[in-house]
Every structure is written in structure tokens, then in C-alpha cells.
Design a protein around this motif. Structure first.
Motif, PDB file in Angstrom:
ATOM      1  N   GLY A 561       9.804  -0.594   7.918  1.00  0.00           N
ATOM      2  CA  GLY A 561       8.858   0.449   8.284  1.00  0.00           C
ATOM      3  C   GLY A 561       7.399   0.128   8.042  1.00  0.00           C
ATOM      4  O   GLY A 561       6.535   0.986   8.246  1.00  0.00           O
ATOM      5  N   VAL A 562       7.081  -1.093   7.614  1.00  0.00           N
ATOM      6  CA  VAL A 562       5.693  -1.473   7.385  1.00  0.00           C
ATOM      7  C   VAL A 562       5.036  -1.780   8.731  1.00  0.00           C
ATOM      8  O   VAL A 562       5.570  -2.557   9.531  1.00  0.00           O
ATOM      9  CB  VAL A 562       5.596  -2.700   6.452  1.00  0.00           C
ATOM     10  CG1 VAL A 562       4.155  -3.171   6.303  1.00  0.00           C
ATOM     11  CG2 VAL A 562       6.191  -2.362   5.090  1.00  0.00           C
ATOM     12  N   VAL A 563       3.877  -1.188   8.981  1.00  0.00           N
ATOM     13  CA  VAL A 563       3.209  -1.380  10.267  1.00  0.00           C
ATOM     14  C   VAL A 563       1.985  -2.282  10.161  1.00  0.00           C
ATOM     15  O   VAL A 563       1.454  -2.735  11.189  1.00  0.00           O
ATOM     16  CB  VAL A 563       2.795  -0.029  10.892  1.00  0.00           C
ATOM     17  CG1 VAL A 563       4.016   0.831  11.154  1.00  0.00           C
ATOM     18  CG2 VAL A 563       1.799   0.712  10.005  1.00  0.00           C
ATOM     19  N   ARG A 564       1.506  -2.531   8.949  1.00  0.00           N
ATOM     20  CA  ARG A 564       0.378  -3.436   8.741  1.00  0.00           C
ATOM     21  C   ARG A 564       0.567  -4.129   7.402  1.00  0.00           C
ATOM     22  O   ARG A 564       0.972  -3.494   6.427  1.00  0.00           O
ATOM     23  CB  ARG A 564      -0.949  -2.692   8.745  1.00  0.00           C
ATOM     24  CG  ARG A 564      -2.163  -3.614   8.561  1.00  0.00           C
ATOM     25  CD  ARG A 564      -3.419  -2.831   8.201  1.00  0.00           C
ATOM     26  NE  ARG A 564      -3.867  -1.947   9.277  1.00  0.00           N
ATOM     27  CZ  ARG A 564      -4.871  -1.071   9.155  1.00  0.00           C
ATOM     28  NH1 ARG A 564      -5.511  -0.979   7.999  1.00  0.00           N
ATOM     29  NH2 ARG A 564      -5.211  -0.303  10.172  1.00  0.00           N
ATOM     30  N   GLN A 565       0.272  -5.443   7.349  1.00  0.00           N
ATOM     31  CA  GLN A 565       0.520  -6.200   6.128  1.00  0.00           C
ATOM     32  C   GLN A 565      -0.666  -7.104   5.795  1.00  0.00           C
ATOM     33  O   GLN A 565      -1.193  -7.801   6.663  1.00  0.00           O
ATOM     34  CB  GLN A 565       1.781  -7.060   6.271  1.00  0.00           C
ATOM     35  CG  GLN A 565       2.076  -7.965   5.103  1.00  0.00           C
ATOM     36  CD  GLN A 565       2.297  -7.201   3.811  1.00  0.00           C
ATOM     37  OE1 GLN A 565       3.029  -6.205   3.793  1.00  0.00           O
ATOM     38  NE2 GLN A 565       1.680  -7.661   2.730  1.00  0.00           N
ATOM     39  N   THR A 566      -1.056  -7.103   4.526  1.00  0.00           N
ATOM     40  CA  THR A 566      -2.071  -8.030   4.039  1.00  0.00           C
ATOM     41  C   THR A 566      -1.408  -9.368   3.750  1.00  0.00           C
ATOM     42  O   THR A 566      -0.411  -9.435   3.026  1.00  0.00           O
ATOM     43  CB  THR A 566      -2.727  -7.506   2.755  1.00  0.00           C
ATOM     44  OG1 THR A 566      -3.288  -6.218   3.010  1.00  0.00           O
ATOM     45  CG2 THR A 566      -3.824  -8.449   2.277  1.00  0.00           C
ATOM     46  N   LEU A 567      -1.964 -10.429   4.308  1.00  0.00           N
ATOM     47  CA  LEU A 567      -1.409 -11.766   4.129  1.00  0.00           C
ATOM     48  C   LEU A 567      -1.866 -12.361   2.800  1.00  0.00           C
ATOM     49  O   LEU A 567      -2.903 -11.980   2.253  1.00  0.00           O
ATOM     50  CB  LEU A 567      -1.835 -12.665   5.293  1.00  0.00           C
ATOM     51  CG  LEU A 567      -1.421 -12.172   6.682  1.00  0.00           C
ATOM     52  CD1 LEU A 567      -2.022 -13.059   7.767  1.00  0.00           C
ATOM     53  CD2 LEU A 567       0.092 -12.112   6.813  1.00  0.00           C
ATOM     54  N   LYS A 581       3.056 -13.304  13.897  1.00  0.00           N
ATOM     55  CA  LYS A 581       2.601 -11.983  13.456  1.00  0.00           C
ATOM     56  C   LYS A 581       3.145 -10.874  14.359  1.00  0.00           C
ATOM     57  O   LYS A 581       2.478 -10.457  15.314  1.00  0.00           O
ATOM     58  CB  LYS A 581       1.070 -11.958  13.403  1.00  0.00           C
ATOM     59  CG  LYS A 581       0.477 -13.053  12.504  1.00  0.00           C
ATOM     60  CD  LYS A 581      -1.043 -13.077  12.561  1.00  0.00           C
ATOM     61  CE  LYS A 581      -1.619 -14.194  11.719  1.00  0.00           C
ATOM     62  NZ  LYS A 581      -1.324 -15.539  12.263  1.00  0.00           N
ATOM     63  N   PRO A 582       4.335 -10.377  14.044  1.00  0.00           N
ATOM     64  CA  PRO A 582       4.912  -9.306  14.857  1.00  0.00           C
ATOM     65  C   PRO A 582       4.294  -7.936  14.590  1.00  0.00           C
ATOM     66  O   PRO A 582       4.541  -6.996  15.341  1.00  0.00           O
ATOM     67  CB  PRO A 582       6.391  -9.331  14.460  1.00  0.00           C
ATOM     68  CG  PRO A 582       6.378  -9.828  13.052  1.00  0.00           C
ATOM     69  CD  PRO A 582       5.270 -10.835  13.001  1.00  0.00           C
ATOM     70  N   ILE A 583       3.548  -7.795  13.474  1.00  0.00           N
ATOM     71  CA  ILE A 583       2.876  -6.535  13.171  1.00  0.00           C
ATOM     72  C   ILE A 583       1.406  -6.826  12.885  1.00  0.00           C
ATOM     73  O   ILE A 583       0.993  -7.976  12.743  1.00  0.00           O
ATOM     74  CB  ILE A 583       3.512  -5.809  11.960  1.00  0.00           C
ATOM     75  CG1 ILE A 583       3.460  -6.689  10.705  1.00  0.00           C
ATOM     76  CG2 ILE A 583       4.935  -5.384  12.272  1.00  0.00           C
ATOM     77  CD1 ILE A 583       3.966  -5.981   9.448  1.00  0.00           C
ATOM     78  N   GLN A 584       0.625  -5.781  12.792  1.00  0.00           N
ATOM     79  CA  GLN A 584      -0.799  -5.928  12.498  1.00  0.00           C
ATOM     80  C   GLN A 584      -0.979  -6.528  11.103  1.00  0.00           C
ATOM     81  O   GLN A 584      -0.234  -6.196  10.176  1.00  0.00           O
ATOM     82  CB  GLN A 584      -1.480  -4.562  12.581  1.00  0.00           C
ATOM     83  CG  GLN A 584      -2.998  -4.629  12.605  1.00  0.00           C
ATOM     84  CD  GLN A 584      -3.627  -3.253  12.742  1.00  0.00           C
ATOM     85  OE1 GLN A 584      -3.233  -2.314  12.065  1.00  0.00           O
ATOM     86  NE2 GLN A 584      -4.602  -3.125  13.645  1.00  0.00           N
ATOM     87  N   THR A 585      -1.968  -7.393  10.955  1.00  0.00           N
ATOM     88  CA  THR A 585      -2.174  -8.061   9.671  1.00  0.00           C
ATOM     89  C   THR A 585      -3.629  -7.979   9.232  1.00  0.00           C
ATOM     90  O   THR A 585      -4.548  -7.842  10.048  1.00  0.00           O
ATOM     91  CB  THR A 585      -1.758  -9.538   9.725  1.00  0.00           C
ATOM     92  OG1 THR A 585      -2.478 -10.197  10.768  1.00  0.00           O
ATOM     93  CG2 THR A 585      -0.260  -9.677   9.947  1.00  0.00           C
ATOM     94  N   GLU A 586      -3.793  -8.068   7.910  1.00  0.00           N
ATOM     95  CA  GLU A 586      -5.110  -8.134   7.287  1.00  0.00           C
ATOM     96  C   GLU A 586      -5.192  -9.404   6.447  1.00  0.00           C
ATOM     97  O   GLU A 586      -4.168  -9.931   6.000  1.00  0.00           O
ATOM     98  CB  GLU A 586      -5.342  -6.955   6.335  1.00  0.00           C
ATOM     99  CG  GLU A 586      -5.355  -5.592   6.949  1.00  0.00           C
ATOM    100  CD  GLU A 586      -5.680  -4.518   5.913  1.00  0.00           C
ATOM    101  OE1 GLU A 586      -6.690  -4.660   5.193  1.00  0.00           O
ATOM    102  OE2 GLU A 586      -4.920  -3.542   5.818  1.00  0.00           O
ATOM    103  N   MET A 587      -6.419  -9.857   6.197  1.00  0.00           N
ATOM    104  CA  MET A 587      -6.635 -10.891   5.202  1.00  0.00           C
ATOM    105  C   MET A 587      -7.811 -10.472   4.321  1.00  0.00           C
ATOM    106  O   MET A 587      -8.743  -9.817   4.790  1.00  0.00           O
ATOM    107  CB  MET A 587      -6.877 -12.254   5.844  1.00  0.00           C
ATOM    108  CG  MET A 587      -8.103 -12.367   6.698  1.00  0.00           C
ATOM    109  SD  MET A 587      -8.354 -14.048   7.370  1.00  0.00           S
ATOM    110  CE  MET A 587      -8.869 -14.952   5.911  1.00  0.00           C
ATOM    111  N   VAL A 656      -7.848 -16.719  12.845  1.00  0.00           N
ATOM    112  CA  VAL A 656      -6.492 -17.018  12.355  1.00  0.00           C
ATOM    113  C   VAL A 656      -5.458 -16.039  12.899  1.00  0.00           C
ATOM    114  O   VAL A 656      -4.268 -16.208  12.675  1.00  0.00           O
ATOM    115  CB  VAL A 656      -6.440 -17.023  10.805  1.00  0.00           C
ATOM    116  CG1 VAL A 656      -7.423 -18.024  10.240  1.00  0.00           C
ATOM    117  CG2 VAL A 656      -6.670 -15.629  10.240  1.00  0.00           C
ATOM    118  N   GLY A 657      -5.905 -14.992  13.588  1.00  0.00           N
ATOM    119  CA  GLY A 657      -4.958 -14.049  14.174  1.00  0.00           C
ATOM    120  C   GLY A 657      -4.751 -12.784  13.384  1.00  0.00           C
ATOM    121  O   GLY A 657      -3.979 -11.913  13.795  1.00  0.00           O
ATOM    122  N   ALA A 658      -5.431 -12.663  12.232  1.00  0.00           N
ATOM    123  CA  ALA A 658      -5.389 -11.408  11.482  1.00  0.00           C
ATOM    124  C   ALA A 658      -6.395 -10.452  12.115  1.00  0.00           C
ATOM    125  O   ALA A 658      -7.580 -10.795  12.236  1.00  0.00           O
ATOM    126  CB  ALA A 658      -5.711 -11.649  10.015  1.00  0.00           C
TER     127      ALA A 658
END
Length: 702
Positions: A561-567, A581-587, A656-658
């Protein structure tokens, strides 16, 4: 009865543990284990070690407990296939992505959730169970009450450390070694900077981050009654004699269900301690008595202990570990012998040479028994000759002892060979599916703050995509929260990195308050927080504490259920770019990076009194670098890096795609917070009196 799980850093270490009473060992293989500095095992050695243990009824739990990069997943899964086919009893795993892949491609191979997953609550254990783990290795910070609750209610096996090194930081949440020395604990190469001296801002010097070794020997009966499945001894980096000595003592305590004698305590202290021992966090009492540094004893004081231990596990030595039953039939036409280990290994062998009539002294049952029970040099034994030996012997025959001995050796060797064979397991071929999802374009910034007062007019004018605020700060200012939400400020809960089951009711109360104010999103800092946030109906983001380094981990989190993840901020920019990256990401692109989080308050240690509200406490290392200590929920502390990560004048990280860059504000004043925000969003210049760092994005970790 719980298993006793002992460390083995080499094949000699395996023998040391097994011959000293361990009924399970944990050992490392390849590059995907958290003791990469240990000798570890080649494929041939690992297969031999697993077979050696299987023969003797000892389980092998292989440490596969570091985070993996996308480009390493194929290699990792080749190792998994080998370990599964070799018959390893379980893999100890930290990485959510690896766990997902192992569950999919090697479904018969049991998984144990590493202590690096920071599981310390019932929700954490339940989430691990949902992810396919059959056992959780609980954080060393768990108290007896917490261990009992999780063991009783989670429906999953629990494993508890009972002896060995204690880290100041929660396992899996330490980034100090990587940030200051490029050696990551999450990648198996911790340099242990916590064992070094530091000076408080008050001038007090010492070792405020170095804990004594754990010794829970007196709690063995209590933990047994609780139903804990496995008692773990730490020490894969130590010599085999250490493992042998400590294992022998704990095996005796477990078998006899008692605490240690004065003499046993003294032996444990001699072979290794740091100014003695502590029982850690088991009683919930946290104080200065837990701290200490390594005690160096002259070799003359421990030489005899090491020699005695080495003799016990010398090559060829065999403790009686596996009971067998035998059935021997003698007739004039020959001799037959059957041996069974009671585990579906029934072996029959025969000698078809005629048996002569005795001329003088016929063979008796007692004479056959004497020969059949000579199992020395093997791991087998006959527990009760009266019940476990069936002998059919006509009167008047003379049976040469040599023939009985030969049959016994042949049968036992065959049983040993059969016991060592690996089980048949399913393997579903693995093919990497790199770059299934195109790297996204950079969209903007999110903001993480500690105080609502750090929100400035500049941030109102150029709103962040999300503003993460500590739960307690939001819950304590409901009117301000409503006002900010009405003005369009996208507030989100930033969960405490650590809270216990006893503290969860207060966490739930605060979540209800902020949800009622209109906050809809929350950022989880470990897997144990995901079930609660789902139950409360929040949109779930994942924080850096989940240590995400590959796309498979993002797949696993998306399923939760996570929709955004910090790398992970331990990765180089090229490694971040590689992540599918199947979901939205942050760095993380700005901030004094969090190096450690403590259960044992290092701020209080400065004066012996709580001083959180008396300014920022700092620790200074031997090079003069000053690290801030910040209070956290539950009287815990976070140790921050001495210099902030700063990337506003760089653009390569935006490729990087984040989609989002997270700006983390901690000790900054509101004025300084505004300057940093404008440096990123408007390109304004900002200066740093004490310098800054580019973090690990350019240099990476080993």
C-alpha cells in the motif's frame, strides 16, 4: 525446547558450535551477508557445512541480510538457488526486495526476518509474517514484556539475542559508518565508530556510544517459558574457541533450565567482555551501567580455556547427537543389521557369510550389545540398549566382533550419508526485469521539518509537494494544522522512527487527532508502522528507514500500500538511476543526515539529568567534527551528521528518476530554513560556515 543458535565464521567454527551443543548455526556466504569482513564460505565449504550439520540434526541459517542493488539481484538469486539446493534450513533476510524474490522463486526455502529489519513491535512481527517470514529476529532493544507479547500473539517464531555485542543504534538504522567512512552496516562492512571516544559539548570525555556486551544467561528459563523459539549468540567475527566456550555454557543452561554459576559467569567474562556484561534492555532499565569498552586480558588467563574448547571440536571428535535404534538378526546363514534414526532413514545391511557353531564360548546378547553400541567417532548413539536394540540370536553360535563392527560402520555411514542429503525443493527460474518502468522526470521538492515554526513565507509562496512534520508536533498544534491546511499547505505525518507496543496507544491517539484535522498522508519509518497506518486510513509513504535500494523492494512496498518511497541515501547517483521505480520516489537532497537512533538517551548521559530543552547537545569526535544529538519520541535520541548534505548547486541528481527531492530541516532556525528552501527553489546562494558534504551520492559505500 528452544534452539540454541550459535555463530560460525568458518568450517572450524561450525564444528566448534555443533560439538559444543548448538542445535542450529548461522553462517555467512558470498557478498550478501552482514559480516562481509568474516572469512565466510565458498560454495564447496558451504555445501559441506550444510551436509555436516544436517547429518548431526543441526539447522543451518544462512545470513543473507544486507540490502542489494538492482544490478546485484541476478547474482543474489543465483546464490539463493545454490543455498536452497544445498539444503540450507533458512535464509536470514533484511532486504524487502530480496525477500519478495526469494518467496516467489524459492517458495520452499524458509525466511527469517533479520534484526536489520528493526522489528520490535507486534505489528512489525505480523507484517513480517504477512511478507512470508516464518521467524522474526527481534531488535535487541526489546524488553521481556515486549518479547513475551510478540511471541504470544504474532503467530510467528521469535529469535532473541542472548549473548554478544550490543550496538548503540537500533540494527538496520545506523548510517554512521557509511556516512563518515563509506563502510555501510547495511552492506555488511560496519567500521564500528560507536566504539571510539567522543567529547560532550560540556567537555566531558568518554565512550558514550559503546555498550557492554549482552549476557542474558540468567534469563534463559524465563525466555523459555515465554515460548521464544531461538536463543542467538552473537560473534561470527570471533574465533571458533569463543563460540565453543560460550555455546557450551548456554547449552548447559538451556538443557538444565537454570541460571549461570559464578564460575560460568567468570568464564564468559574472560573469553570476551567490555568491562563486564549487561542484560541490555530486557528489564526496561536503561542507565550508565550498560556502557563499557573492551576488556583486554592476558592470553595466559584464557589459554587453558581455549585449549580445552579446541580439543572438544578438533577434527574427528564427535559428540553423541543423534539417537538411533538397531535391529540385529543372526542365523547360521549370515548376519543382518538394521539401523534407524527415527526420521525416515532406515538402513539395512547384511553379511551373508555362514556363522559357525561355537566350539568353546558362544556369543551372547551382551557381547553383541557391547559391539553395537560402539558408535564413537560418529554422531550417533544408542540411548537405551534395552529398548533401542533388538537382537535375534540363536544359541550356540560364535559371531566374530569384526563382522558386527563392519556392519555397524557400514550402516551408520549410510545413515549419515542419507541424513546429509538436501531436501527436494522448488525453484522457479529468475530473470531480471530491469528498467520495466521508465525513469520519471523531476517534479519538485518535499520538505521535512521538526517544528511548524520552520515554515516560512517563502514556503507559502512556493509550496512544497509535501511537508512532513513529526506526529507529536502536528497533534500538539491542531488549530495551526487546520489553518495551514486551509491555506493549501500539504501537511503529512512523519512517524517516529521508533515506538513500542506500550507507546502505540498514544501514537494511535495522536494519529486520530491529526486525521480529524484533515491530514491524510503519513510517512512510515519501518515495516511495523505500515499496518497501523493502513488501519487508520492514511495514504502511506515510506521513509529512509526502510532502506530501499532496489526495484524489487519498491514492488514489495507497493503491494503493502505504499504509494511513495524515499530511496536510500547510501547509494551513488548511478545506483539510484538503476533502480526500477514502479511507484513515486524521493531522494534526500538536503539535511544533516541521521546517523543513529538510540533507545539509551545519550543526552541524559552528559549530566545524568534530562536536558533536552536546554539547547542542542553535541558530541565531538577525535577529528573535531561535532555531531548534534536531538531528542525523539519516547526519550530517544537521533545523532546527526556534523555537516549538512547540500546539492542545490548541482543538477545531475535530478536525472536519476526520483520525482521528488526531500529537504530535511532539523536544527535550522526559521530564517535559515527559508534560506535553504530558496536556495533549492529559486537558485539563491547560501553559505555554510562549517562547510557541507555531497553525501554518498558521488562516492558511495563499500
Amino acid at each position: 525446547m528452544p534452539e540454541l543458535l550459535a555463530p560460525a565464521g568458518s568450517f572450524e567454527g561450525v564444528r566448534a558450535a555443533v560439538q559444543s551443543g548448538a542445535n542450529a548455526v548461522y553462517l555467512g556466504f558470498g557478498t550478501f551477508n552482514a559480516r562481509r569482513g568474516a572469512k565466510n564460505f565458498s560454495r564447496e565449504e558451504m555445501a559441506e557445512a550444510i551436509a555436516y550439520c544436517r547429518t548431526r540434526g543441526v539447522k543451518t541459517n544462512v545470513t543473507f541480510n544486507i540490502v542489494a542493488l538492482d544490478r546485484e539481484l541476478s547474482e543474489a538469486m543465483e546464490d539463493v538457488r545454490f543455498l536452497s539446493e544445498a539444503g540450507a534450513d533458512a535464509l536470514i533476510v533484511q532486504d524487502l526486495g530480496l525477500a519478495r524474490l526469494i518467496r516467489e522463486h524459492a517458495p520452499d526455502l524458509p525466511l527469517h526476518a533479520s534484526t536489520q529489519m528493526t522489528i520490535h513491535t507486534l505489528d512489525g512481527a505480523l507484517q513480517a509474517k504477512e511478507l512470508g517470514f516464518s521467524r522474526v529476529v527481534l531488535s535487541r532493544e526489546c524488553t521481556l514484556d515486549e518479547i513475551e507479547k510478540i511471541t504470544r500473539e504474532a503467530g510467528v517464531e521469535t529469535e532473541v539475542f542472548v549473548h554478544g555485542a550490543l550496538c548503540m543504534c537500533y540494527s538496520g538504522q545506523c548510517y554512521m559508518s557509511s556516512v563518515i567512512g563509506q563502510r555501510s552496516g547495511n552492506r555488511g562492512l560496519c567500521a564500528q565508530p560507536c566504539r571510539l571516544p567522543y567529547t560532550y559539548d560540556s567537555g566531558k570525555k568518554g565512550y558514550p556510544l559503546s555498550l557492554k556486551d549482552l549476557c542474558a544467561a540468567k534469563w534463559i528459563p524465563t525466555l523459555t517459558r515465554m515460548g521464544v523459539s531461538s536463543f542467538k549468540i552473537e560473534g561470527r567475527m570471533k574465533r571458533p574457541e569463543y563460540s565453543a566456550i560460550v555455546t557450551k555454557i548456554y547449552a548447559d543452561l538451556l538443557r538444565e533450565q537454570r541460571g549461570p554459576t559464578k564460575e560460568e559467569n567468570e568464564v564468559l567474562r574472560k573469553v570476551f567482555s567490555r568491562d563486564g556484561f549487561t542484560d541490555g534492555y530486557l528489564t526496561g532499565k536503561v542507565d550508565d551501567k550498560m556502557f563499557g569498552t573492551k576488556t583486554d586480558l592476558p592470553m595466559s588467563e584464557v589459554k587453558s580455556l581455549y585449549e580445552e574448547a579446541a580439543h572438544r571440536f578438533a577434527e574427528g571428535k564427535e559428540a553423541p547427537l543423534v539417537p538411533v535404534t538397531m535391529s540385529c538378526t543372526v542365523t547360521p546363514d549370515g548376519i543382518s543389521l538394521g539401523v534407524s534414526d527415527g526420521e525416515e532413514h532406515d538402513v539395512g545391511t547384511a553379511d551373508h557369510e555362514p556363522v559357525e557353531q561355537a566350539k568353546n564360548r558362544p556369543t551372547t546378547r551382551d557381547m553383541l550389545v557391547k559391539n553395537l553400541v560402539k558408535t564413537g567417532g560418529t554422531p550417533f548413539y544408542v540411548a537405551d540398549p534395552d529398548d533401542d536394540l533388538i537382537i535375534n540370536l540363536p544359541d550356540g553360535l560364535m559371531v566374530p566382533a569384526s563382522r558386527i563392527n563392519a556392519l555397524r560402520r557400514t550402516a551408520l555411514n549410510t545413515v549419515a550419508m542419507l541424513r546429509g542429503l538436501p531436501p527436494k525443493r522448488t525453484w522457479k527460474p529468475f530473470q531480471t526485469s530491469h528498467n520495466r518502468h521508465k525513469n520519471a522526470a523531476f517534479e519538485g521538492y518535499t520538505l521535512e521539518i521538526r517544528k511548524l515554526s520552520q515554515l516560512t513565507p517563502a514556503m507559502q509562496a512556493h509550496k512544497p509537494q509535501t511537508v512532513y512534520v513529526p506526529l507529536a508536533e502536528l497533534a500538539g498544534e491542531p488549530d495551526t494544522v487546520r489553518s495551514l491546511l486551509s491555506e493549501g499547505m500539504p501537511l503529512a505525518v512523519h512517524m517516529p522512527r521508533i515506538y513500542t507496543d506500550a507507546e502505540q496507544p498514544e501514537i494511535e491517539r495522536m494519529l486520530d487527532v491529526v486525521r480529524d484535522c484533515g491530514v491524510q498522508t503519513a510517512c512510515a519509518m519501518n515495516v511495523g508502522q505500515l499496518p497501523l497506518l493502513r488501519r487508520k486510513g492514511f495514504i502511506v509513504h515510506g521513509g529512509f528507514g526502510l532502506n530501499v535500494c532496489n526495484g524489487a523492494a519498491l514492488d514489495a512496498l507497493a503491494e503493502l500500500g505504499v504509494v511513495r518511497q524515499t530511496l536510500s541515501f547510501e547509494l551513488r547517483t548511478a545506483q539510484l538511476r538503476d533502480i526500477d521505480k514502479p511507484i513515486q520516489t524521493e531522494m534526500v537532497v538536503y539535511g544533516h543526515l541521521p546517523l543513529m537512533i538510540f533507545e539509551n538517551c545519550a543526552i541524559r548521559r552528559k549530566t545524568g539529568k534530562c536536558s533536552c530543552k536546554q539547547g542542542i547537545t553535541t558530541l565531538t569526535d577525535r577529528t573535531g567534527q561535532r555531531f548534534a544529538l536531538l531528542p525523539e519520541f519516547g526519550c530517544r535520541n537521533t545523532l546527526l551528521n556534523s555537516k549538512p548534505l547540500y546539492l542545490a548547486d548541482k543538477d545531475d541528481w535530478k536525472k536519476v528518476g526520483a520525482q521528488l527531492g526531500r529537504i530535511c530541516l532539523t536544527t535550522e532556525s526559521p530564517e535559515r530554513a527559508g534560506e535553504i528552501w530558496q536556495a533549492y527553489t529559486e537558485g539563491r546562494e547560501v553559505t555554510f560556515a562549517d562547510g557541507f558534504t555531497r553525501g554518498l551520492y558521488g562516492r558511495g559505500v563499500e
